[in-house]
Design a protein around this motif. Sequence first.
Motif, PDB file in Angstrom:
ATOM      1  N   ARG A  38       0.381  -1.335   0.006  1.00 17.53           N
ATOM      2  CA  ARG A  38      -0.059   0.058   0.155  1.00 17.53           C
ATOM      3  C   ARG A  38       0.914   1.381   0.005  1.00 17.53           C
ATOM      4  O   ARG A  38       1.596   1.326   0.752  1.00 17.53           O
ATOM      5  N   ARG A  43      -4.952   5.728  -0.100  1.00 13.69           N
ATOM      6  CA  ARG A  43      -5.598   4.471   0.278  1.00 13.69           C
ATOM      7  C   ARG A  43      -6.533   3.795  -1.081  1.00 13.69           C
ATOM      8  O   ARG A  43      -6.575   5.109  -1.987  1.00 13.69           O
ATOM      9  N   ASP A  45      -8.492   1.599  -3.805  1.00 13.72           N
ATOM     10  CA  ASP A  45      -9.436   0.760  -3.827  1.00 13.72           C
ATOM     11  C   ASP A  45      -9.882   0.649  -5.037  1.00 13.72           C
ATOM     12  O   ASP A  45      -9.849   1.200  -6.022  1.00 13.72           O
ATOM     13  N   GLN A  87      -8.593  11.461  -4.594  1.00 12.08           N
ATOM     14  CA  GLN A  87      -9.523  12.726  -4.003  1.00 12.08           C
ATOM     15  C   GLN A  87      -9.294  12.595  -2.872  1.00 12.08           C
ATOM     16  O   GLN A  87      -8.373  11.636  -2.002  1.00 12.08           O
ATOM     17  N   GLU A  89      -7.359  14.136   1.170  1.00 12.05           N
ATOM     18  CA  GLU A  89      -8.120  14.855   1.701  1.00 12.05           C
ATOM     19  C   GLU A  89      -7.360  15.492   3.458  1.00 12.05           C
ATOM     20  O   GLU A  89      -5.688  14.928   3.066  1.00 12.05           O
ATOM     21  N   GLN A 105      -4.238  12.273   2.940  1.00 19.51           N
ATOM     22  CA  GLN A 105      -4.604  10.929   2.142  1.00 19.51           C
ATOM     23  C   GLN A 105      -5.174  11.048   0.834  1.00 19.51           C
ATOM     24  O   GLN A 105      -6.201  12.000   1.168  1.00 19.51           O
ATOM     25  N   HIS A 107      -7.004   9.846  -1.848  1.00 19.71           N
ATOM     26  CA  HIS A 107      -8.168   7.662  -2.159  1.00 19.71           C
ATOM     27  C   HIS A 107      -8.629   7.895  -3.249  1.00 19.71           C
ATOM     28  O   HIS A 107      -8.037   8.791  -4.008  1.00 19.71           O
ATOM     29  N   ASP A 109      -9.411   4.770  -6.839  1.00 16.91           N
ATOM     30  CA  ASP A 109     -10.492   4.322  -7.102  1.00 16.91           C
ATOM     31  C   ASP A 109     -10.238   3.716  -8.456  1.00 16.91           C
ATOM     32  O   ASP A 109      -9.715   5.023  -9.399  1.00 16.91           O
TER      33      ASP A 109
END
Length: 208
Positions: A38, A43, A45, A87, A89, A105, A107, A109
């Motif tokens: 990771r 993060r 997904d 995205q 944050e 962080q 994100h 996808d």
Amino acid sequence: MLDSRPRRLSRLVPWGPTTAVALLWGLGAPFPVSAQDRPEGVRLDSSVEYYDISAPSIDYVIATLNQMRLEGPDTPPSQGLTRYHIQPEWSPRPGGGVCRVDRVQVHVDVDILLPRWVEVRERPVLEQARWNTIEAAIREHEYAHGDLVIEAAEALAGQLSALEARGCGTLRTVVASTMSVADGALKEAHAEFDRNTPPRLSLGPGAP
């Protein structure tokens, strides 16, 4: 806001013609990302999904793939598709006369769409082998797009973490500008990669 270690997805996703995973058709399966893979500050997904092709021979499959336009009828031919969303944050942290980016962080996808030939197990071994080669090439191409997304997200996380400005309002403007530049650079990286990829698969004898 934005719509990777090299070859990361190709290491993390099962490799083989029976990997069962559909953006618009069926159930998606996540990439088996281990903790050590990771990205820091990111993060992830992600999923690989399939659309089905029903064809009586490998040449019909190739002809079908060469007509595929997964992004829409007026777009260039595409046999696989990578969709993504990035995205960030973060929190503003004022102090010492400046405002800094804190607790970043990003994100991410990533959804990859690949072809699946329904009748492949009913065909001769040579056709199965040819299909496996074709599918592997399409998969590798889309995984490379996914890697570009992850690399861009990692770079963005690092860039945002280093930002500061005289005032948190100004910092928000700087962050928005940084994200816009990163978005444009990523889109150009995808476009450059596609420009260096042959647009059609070669047809064999007996093709329709």
